[in-house]
Design a protein around this motif. Structure first.
Motif, mmCIF file in Angstrom:
data_model
loop_
_atom_site.group_PDB
_atom_site.id
_atom_site.type_symbol
_atom_site.label_atom_id
_atom_site.label_comp_id
_atom_site.label_asym_id
_atom_site.label_seq_id
_atom_site.Cartn_x
_atom_site.Cartn_y
_atom_site.Cartn_z
ATOM 1 N N THR A 189 0.822 -1.208 0.000
ATOM 2 C CA THR A 189 0.000 0.000 0.000
ATOM 3 C C THR A 189 0.860 1.264 0.000
ATOM 4 O OG1 THR A 189 -1.701 -1.209 1.245
ATOM 5 C CG2 THR A 189 -1.887 1.183 1.199
ATOM 6 N N SER A 221 -2.801 -3.838 -3.361
ATOM 7 C CA SER A 221 -2.083 -2.647 -2.892
ATOM 8 C C SER A 221 -3.040 -1.500 -2.599
ATOM 9 C CB SER A 221 -1.054 -2.206 -3.934
ATOM 10 O OG SER A 221 -0.091 -3.223 -4.162
ATOM 11 N N GLY A 222 -4.167 -1.456 -3.276
ATOM 12 C CA GLY A 222 -5.081 -0.335 -3.083
ATOM 13 C C GLY A 222 -6.328 -0.655 -2.299
ATOM 14 N N ASN A 224 -6.701 -1.338 0.825
ATOM 15 C CA ASN A 224 -6.729 -0.773 2.168
ATOM 16 C C ASN A 224 -6.925 0.738 2.166
ATOM 17 O OD1 ASN A 224 -6.393 -3.231 3.472
ATOM 18 N ND2 ASN A 224 -4.152 -3.095 3.429
#
Length: 283
Positions: A189, A221-222, A224
């Motif tokens: 992230t 990765s995105g 959260n």
């Protein structure tokens, strides 16, 4: 009598250059599309073509070129109504309609008179199932029902293209980023937040990414980031478009939008049904 002030021409749930008068707005070309004759005189559907130029950024955040979106949009005098009808249709069709209550005829018990009619000092009661007592029936309570409504397929497509074109025509409302699916070797992230800052995106603002394919490492990765939404052509919906502050596209997504919602777009009904059936509910 004092003259009443004129209300601003804007939607209450999002700001858009399409609904706000702007001196730097690109002129529109209006097209009159006549419906097939069915024995009665019908009013022609007015459609506007709005050209928006978008900057292209590399993964490192450098500006490497420009591209354009040439989508169908509703005229200014009808854009608010078209978008409103489409968003109401989406939200209302997602209602389950399972709320249910029991009337006094469906409540269990109450076959005997609770107490004598007189000489008790209490109000007269003929049944325990009366709505006036706790545990009794409900008067005019909800029952299971179907909340779904219908909207014309072309009108719904016009609402989506109008919302996208509105975000693209506003200053800083939309950008294009080169394909970055292979740039993430593992989910992280922190790296995705750094990339957003290089592209001029504020993580505190709502951003919607439209990509043809979302790689697994990019999605992880995105996921959260609470203000981030990653959509594909099958999950593209009007609610997420209106609910976002920034629209991020990939070059492949720009080609898809121009082909599907452009002025010269011709979409089969089967493809349209598949796209509408794959929309995700708003959270």
């Amino acid at each position: 009598m004092a003259s009443s002030a004129t209300a601003p021409n804007s939607l209450s749930f999002f700001s858009s250059s399409l609904f706000l008068s702007s001196s730097h707005q690109i002129p529109k070309t209006y097209i009159s599309v006549a419906k097939p004759s069915s024995g009665r005189v019908s009013k022609p559907l007015s459609v506007a073509a709005q050209l928006a130029t978008l900057p292209i950024f590399s993964f490192e955040g450098e500006r490497v070129g420009e591209t354009y979106l040439d989508l169908k949009t509703a005229p200014e005098e009808t854009a608010r109504a078209v978008v409103h009808r489409a968003i109401v249709n989406d939200l209302q069709n997602k209602r389950r309609g399972t709320a249910s209550t029991l009337t006094r005829g469906e409540v269990r018990g109450g076959g005997i008179k609770p107490y004598a009619q007189k000489k008790t000092g209490n109000a007269r009661r003929g049944s325990q199932r009366t709505p006036l007592r706790p545990g009794g029936g409900v008067v005019f309570g909800p029952k299971p029902r179907d909340w779904s409504i219908k909207i014309n397929r072309k009108e719904k497509r016009l609402a989506i293209s109008t919302a996208i074109s509105s975000a693209a025509s506003s200053e800083g409302g939309a950008i294009v980023v080169e394909e970055f699916g292979d740039r993430f070797e593992k989910p992280k992230t922190k790296d995705f937040l750094a990339a957003m800052k290089r592209w001029g995106l504020d993580p505190k603002e709502k951003a919607m990414f439209l990509m043809i394919d979302v790689e697994e490492n990019v999605a992880k990765s995105g996921r959260n980031i609470g203000t981030l939404r990653m959509l594909t052509p099958r999950t593209l919906n009007l609610f997420d478009i209106l609910n976002s502050d920034k629209l991020v596209l990939t070059p492949a997504a720009v080609e898809f939008l121009n082909a599907r919602y452009g002025v010269d777009s011709e979409i089969d009904e089967e493809d349209e049904d598949d796209a509408e059936g794959a929309e995700e509910p708003a959270e």
